[in-house]
Design a protein around this motif. Sequence first.
Motif, PDB file in Angstrom:
ATOM      1  N   TRP A  76     -51.003 -60.995 -10.327  1.00  0.00           N
ATOM      2  CA  TRP A  76     -52.149 -61.000 -11.245  1.00  0.00           C
ATOM      3  C   TRP A  76     -52.343 -62.360 -11.913  1.00  0.00           C
ATOM      4  O   TRP A  76     -53.042 -62.467 -12.906  1.00  0.00           O
ATOM      5  CB  TRP A  76     -51.993 -59.877 -12.269  1.00  0.00           C
ATOM      6  CG  TRP A  76     -52.271 -58.550 -11.629  1.00  0.00           C
ATOM      7  CD1 TRP A  76     -51.383 -57.728 -11.009  1.00  0.00           C
ATOM      8  CD2 TRP A  76     -53.543 -57.942 -11.493  1.00  0.00           C
ATOM      9  NE1 TRP A  76     -52.031 -56.632 -10.510  1.00  0.00           N
ATOM     10  CE2 TRP A  76     -53.363 -56.739 -10.791  1.00  0.00           C
ATOM     11  CE3 TRP A  76     -54.835 -58.288 -11.904  1.00  0.00           C
ATOM     12  CZ2 TRP A  76     -54.410 -55.876 -10.491  1.00  0.00           C
ATOM     13  CZ3 TRP A  76     -55.872 -57.427 -11.605  1.00  0.00           C
ATOM     14  CH2 TRP A  76     -55.643 -56.234 -10.906  1.00  0.00           C
ATOM     15  N   ARG A  77     -51.718 -63.396 -11.358  1.00  0.00           N
ATOM     16  CA  ARG A  77     -51.885 -64.795 -11.777  1.00  0.00           C
ATOM     17  C   ARG A  77     -51.610 -65.013 -13.261  1.00  0.00           C
ATOM     18  O   ARG A  77     -52.415 -65.576 -13.987  1.00  0.00           O
ATOM     19  CB  ARG A  77     -53.286 -65.306 -11.425  1.00  0.00           C
ATOM     20  CG  ARG A  77     -53.576 -65.312  -9.962  1.00  0.00           C
ATOM     21  CD  ARG A  77     -54.920 -65.938  -9.596  1.00  0.00           C
ATOM     22  NE  ARG A  77     -55.792 -66.336 -10.662  1.00  0.00           N
ATOM     23  CZ  ARG A  77     -56.838 -65.616 -11.117  1.00  0.00           C
ATOM     24  NH1 ARG A  77     -57.109 -64.453 -10.564  1.00  0.00           N
ATOM     25  NH2 ARG A  77     -57.610 -66.062 -12.090  1.00  0.00           N
ATOM     26  N   MET A  78     -50.431 -64.557 -13.680  1.00  0.00           N
ATOM     27  CA  MET A  78     -50.021 -64.769 -15.062  1.00  0.00           C
ATOM     28  C   MET A  78     -48.661 -65.426 -15.084  1.00  0.00           C
ATOM     29  O   MET A  78     -47.859 -65.256 -14.154  1.00  0.00           O
ATOM     30  CB  MET A  78     -49.939 -63.443 -15.817  1.00  0.00           C
ATOM     31  CG  MET A  78     -51.277 -62.827 -16.084  1.00  0.00           C
ATOM     32  SD  MET A  78     -51.177 -61.411 -17.178  1.00  0.00           S
ATOM     33  CE  MET A  78     -50.263 -60.263 -16.216  1.00  0.00           C
ATOM     34  N   GLN A  79     -48.421 -66.150 -16.154  1.00  0.00           N
ATOM     35  CA  GLN A  79     -47.136 -66.797 -16.333  1.00  0.00           C
ATOM     36  C   GLN A  79     -46.766 -66.732 -17.810  1.00  0.00           C
ATOM     37  O   GLN A  79     -47.633 -66.802 -18.677  1.00  0.00           O
ATOM     38  CB  GLN A  79     -47.216 -68.254 -15.877  1.00  0.00           C
ATOM     39  CG  GLN A  79     -45.907 -68.977 -15.850  1.00  0.00           C
ATOM     40  CD  GLN A  79     -46.057 -70.367 -15.268  1.00  0.00           C
ATOM     41  OE1 GLN A  79     -47.060 -71.035 -15.471  1.00  0.00           O
ATOM     42  NE2 GLN A  79     -45.055 -70.806 -14.536  1.00  0.00           N
ATOM     43  N   PRO A 159     -54.781 -70.480 -12.664  1.00  0.00           N
ATOM     44  CA  PRO A 159     -56.029 -70.629 -11.911  1.00  0.00           C
ATOM     45  C   PRO A 159     -55.931 -69.941 -10.550  1.00  0.00           C
ATOM     46  O   PRO A 159     -54.838 -69.745 -10.020  1.00  0.00           O
ATOM     47  CB  PRO A 159     -56.175 -72.145 -11.760  1.00  0.00           C
ATOM     48  CG  PRO A 159     -54.803 -72.689 -11.973  1.00  0.00           C
ATOM     49  CD  PRO A 159     -54.079 -71.731 -12.862  1.00  0.00           C
ATOM     50  N   LYS A 160     -57.087 -69.576 -10.012  1.00  0.00           N
ATOM     51  CA  LYS A 160     -57.119 -68.993  -8.678  1.00  0.00           C
ATOM     52  C   LYS A 160     -56.659 -70.049  -7.684  1.00  0.00           C
ATOM     53  O   LYS A 160     -57.008 -71.221  -7.821  1.00  0.00           O
ATOM     54  CB  LYS A 160     -58.537 -68.541  -8.316  1.00  0.00           C
ATOM     55  CG  LYS A 160     -59.003 -67.340  -9.085  1.00  0.00           C
ATOM     56  CD  LYS A 160     -60.385 -66.897  -8.632  1.00  0.00           C
ATOM     57  CE  LYS A 160     -60.826 -65.692  -9.424  1.00  0.00           C
ATOM     58  NZ  LYS A 160     -62.163 -65.238  -9.057  1.00  0.00           N
ATOM     59  N   ALA A 168     -59.433 -79.611  -3.090  1.00  0.00           N
ATOM     60  CA  ALA A 168     -58.628 -79.275  -4.260  1.00  0.00           C
ATOM     61  C   ALA A 168     -59.426 -79.578  -5.528  1.00  0.00           C
ATOM     62  O   ALA A 168     -60.220 -80.514  -5.569  1.00  0.00           O
ATOM     63  CB  ALA A 168     -57.341 -80.088  -4.254  1.00  0.00           C
ATOM     64  N   ALA A 169     -59.208 -78.766  -6.542  1.00  0.00           N
ATOM     65  CA  ALA A 169     -59.873 -78.979  -7.823  1.00  0.00           C
ATOM     66  C   ALA A 169     -59.312 -80.227  -8.466  1.00  0.00           C
ATOM     67  O   ALA A 169     -58.116 -80.514  -8.343  1.00  0.00           O
ATOM     68  CB  ALA A 169     -59.659 -77.778  -8.730  1.00  0.00           C
ATOM     69  N   PRO A 170     -60.144 -81.004  -9.138  1.00  0.00           N
ATOM     70  CA  PRO A 170     -59.630 -82.203  -9.797  1.00  0.00           C
ATOM     71  C   PRO A 170     -58.661 -81.839 -10.912  1.00  0.00           C
ATOM     72  O   PRO A 170     -58.812 -80.821 -11.564  1.00  0.00           O
ATOM     73  CB  PRO A 170     -60.882 -82.875 -10.351  1.00  0.00           C
ATOM     74  CG  PRO A 170     -61.925 -81.814 -10.385  1.00  0.00           C
ATOM     75  CD  PRO A 170     -61.563 -80.800  -9.334  1.00  0.00           C
ATOM     76  N   ALA A 171     -57.669 -82.687 -11.099  1.00  0.00           N
ATOM     77  CA  ALA A 171     -56.688 -82.461 -12.158  1.00  0.00           C
ATOM     78  C   ALA A 171     -57.338 -82.699 -13.503  1.00  0.00           C
ATOM     79  O   ALA A 171     -58.197 -83.559 -13.644  1.00  0.00           O
ATOM     80  CB  ALA A 171     -55.494 -83.382 -11.955  1.00  0.00           C
TER      81      ALA A 171
END
Length: 174
Positions: A76-79, A159-160, A168-171
């Motif tokens: 579920w993309r949690m930390q 993030p997804k 890739a998404a920019p940092a």
Amino acid sequence: MHETPSIKRRLITMVYETFLLLAVEMLAVALFLVVTLNNHAPFFQYAMKVWLFVVTGAYFVWGWTNSGHTLAMKTWRMQVVTTGGARLPLTTAIVRYLLAWGWFLPALLACTALGLKDRTQIGATIAVGVLAWGLTAFLDRDRQFLHDRLAGTRLVLLPKPAKAGAPAAPAEAS
């Protein structure tokens, strides 16, 4: 800083976590029964409860300190991180585990104090306790549960993952 996952997302993750944890605990019980030769003496009944408490703690603490999440949290993309955004040190993960018993311990103590034996009554008492603990997120400015606030931790939404072949998404700039 990452955003906080919705309460709905966290509760769904907890349900998924319950099923995964049941599998871990079934293996732990099987191992315990083999090692103790299936002895049902009162000492071994208490020892099994302690064993399951330790196994459950090891499952969560290991996940939180190594990757920051359990399998359900990863799905579920949690930390879980410190309030500063760092990975949890061992002592913080242990404190979080112990404080997370706030979901159940007050209700279990109430059942004992009231002498409840009926499964329906026990289930209802635990449900009320879980609901009450869950409502603590609505009292927190960051919508964190009470055990996270007290432990100095927070759940963050990851993030997804990028799709294969997608740029890739920019940092983010800090």
